[in-house]
Design an enzyme around this catalytic site. Structure first.
Site, PDB file in Angstrom:
ATOM      1  N   ASP A  34       0.691  -1.065   0.031  1.00 49.70           N
ATOM      2  CA  ASP A  34       0.001  -0.025  -0.087  1.00 49.70           C
ATOM      3  C   ASP A  34       0.753   1.239  -0.067  1.00 49.70           C
ATOM      4  OD1 ASP A  34      -1.991   1.586   0.191  1.00 49.70           O
ATOM      5  OD2 ASP A  34      -2.634   1.203   2.335  1.00 49.70           O
ATOM      6  N   ASP A  36      -3.433   2.444  -5.792  1.00 52.30           N
ATOM      7  CA  ASP A  36      -2.411   2.534  -4.885  1.00 52.30           C
ATOM      8  C   ASP A  36      -2.021   1.407  -3.775  1.00 52.30           C
ATOM      9  OD1 ASP A  36      -4.462   3.105  -2.890  1.00 52.30           O
ATOM     10  OD2 ASP A  36      -2.824   4.275  -1.927  1.00 52.30           O
ATOM     11  N   GLU A  37      -2.726   0.206  -4.245  1.00 51.30           N
ATOM     12  CA  GLU A  37      -2.706  -0.918  -3.232  1.00 51.30           C
ATOM     13  C   GLU A  37      -2.970  -2.425  -4.034  1.00 51.30           C
ATOM     14  OE1 GLU A  37      -6.348  -1.948   0.030  1.00 51.30           O
ATOM     15  OE2 GLU A  37      -6.136   0.325  -0.696  1.00 51.30           O
TER      16      GLU A  37
HETATM   17 MG   LIG Z   1      -2.215   3.837   0.377  1.00 49.87          MG
END
Ligand SMILES: [Mg+2]
Length: 403
Positions: free
Chosen positions: A11, A107-108
């Site tokens: 993350d 983002d993960e």
């Molecule tokens: Mg994040």
């Protein structure tokens, strides 16, 4: 990490704000707030750098409140093309290490590295190596949780942000979760928490030791599901998809607008981007979704499913424009004419382009040869797959861009 599976949850830290700080050295070490041009603007914070978080600024907070907490912050509208580009680069680093990557958002992602572990000297070493590669190649910081299941990996990645690396040893899942508050557990929302608070349950460990039957009686299947999770049990698999679920682009206007030409020409550019991306990946899709966010931040979503899958810019654009006009007309009838903040278009229901059979390939080759022959005789413009009207429409609309 030698028993069972090896799962990483990766993350990126304060993703949008970190991309801004990476690309603008003058923003580094300063409070950066992505989501608008200024603290007085309507709308919400999309991301805040850790420096801004120190002032109490959080994602999804109205910009007006952020402005009061952090009046001297650097407010930026956000550059989604840059974020998508940065995300692609990070996901490529993941994909180099295992084919089992499940992106959750830009983002993960979850990575199942069980089968690839021996190649990289273990899951923990791989996590360290991914952190190094993301930093050196992308200039970004990623927090990673390493565990035998998705639940513990996800909780782990969040626990020591920024720049965290949390390892949950095999067999230590329940002990790892036990001291944490219930809101860390998947599936425990405010309603469930209220029920659990009635039994005086506050931590995951307290839930894990609670009577499973009582939970089932009160909450049904959900009760046993959260009891299992509280005990560190989670069998969910990392669902890598070679075919993405959807391809979409959106744009946030610098200033909210009601100008249909501006909105529609932006929609055309977005549709072209989506079509191009689909063709790059040899994909077609049947469902076209138009998203409209009007000030302050209400969202309207409209979609239509076609009989045949497409990756054609103008087909995508025409449908999206109809959906847009419909949504705006409904707003007008309802007496609401809020200016538009964001417009987006996405294509889903994707399938990979059919491989041409030998017969079809031969036919296409012949057809193309025939078309080339006509062009040679009558000039290049005599035959164009886009109709003259489409070309005209495209020119007319792109002309609006400069207005
Ligand atoms: Mg994040």
């Amino acid at each position: 990490m030698n028993a069972g599976r090896a799962i990483l949850h990766c993350d990126l830290d304060a993703f949008y704000a970190s991309v801004e700080q990476r690309d603008h050295p003058e923003y580094r070490g300063k409070p950066v707030i992505v989501g608008g041009d200024g603290p007085s603007e309507r709308g919400v914070v999309m991301a805040a750098s850790y420096e801004a978080r120190a002032f109490g600024v959080r994602s999804a907070m109205p910009l007006a409140i952020a402005g009061r907490l952090c009046p001297d912050g650097i407010y930026v509208p956000g550059n989604f093309d840059r974020y998508v580009e940065a995300s692609d680069a990070v996901m490529a680093i993941f994909a180099e290490r295992t084919p089992l990557v499940e992106p959750i958002s830009l983002d993960e992602a979850f990575l199942d590295v069980t089968a690839t572990e021996h190649l990289f000297g273990g899951a923990v070493e791989m996590a360290r190596e991914i952190k190094r590669a993301v930093r050196s190649t992308c200039g970004l910081v990623v927090s990673v949780g390493v565990a035998t299941n998705k639940l513990c990996a996800k909780v782990g990645s969040d626990l020591r942000k920024p720049d965290g690396l949390v390892i949950v040893p095999a067999g230590g899942e329940a002990a790892f979760l036990a001291p944490l508050p219930l809101e860390r557990l998947w599936g425990v929302g405010p309603k469930t928490r209220e029920v659990l608070a009635g039994w005086d349950l506050r931590t995951i460990g307290q839930l894990a030791r609670f009577d499973r039957t009582a939970l089932e009686t009160r909450l049904g299947d959900h009760g046993s599901a959260i009891w299992e999770r509280a005990n560190g049990i989670d069998d969910a698999t990392v669902a890598s998809e070679h075919v993405p679920k959807s391809v979409g682009h959106s744009h946030t206007f610098d200033e909210n607008t009601l100008d249909p030409a501006k909105i529609e020409s932006t929609l055309l550019l977005l549709s072209e981007g989506v079509g191009r991306r689909l063709r790059e990946h040899a994909l077609r899709g049947r469902t076209i979704t138009m998203t409209l966010r009007v000030a302050p931040f209400e969202t309207r979503t409209r979609q239509r499913t076609l009989g045949d899958a497409t990756n054609d810019d103008l087909t995508i654009y025409r449908i999206a424009r109809q959906l847009l006009r419909g949504a705006l007309a409904e707003d007008r009838e309802g007496g609401r004419t809020s200016p538009v903040r964001l417009i987006g278009v996405a294509v889903s229901g994707l399938s990979e382009g059919e491989q041409l059979g030998l017969f079809d390939a031969a036919r296409h080759a012949r057809l193309n040869a025939a078309l080339d022959a006509v062009r040679a005789r009558f000039g290049k413009d005599a035959l164009d797959r886009a109709s003259a009207r489409e070309v005209h429409e495209r020119r007319r609309l792109s002309g609006h861009r400069s207005r």
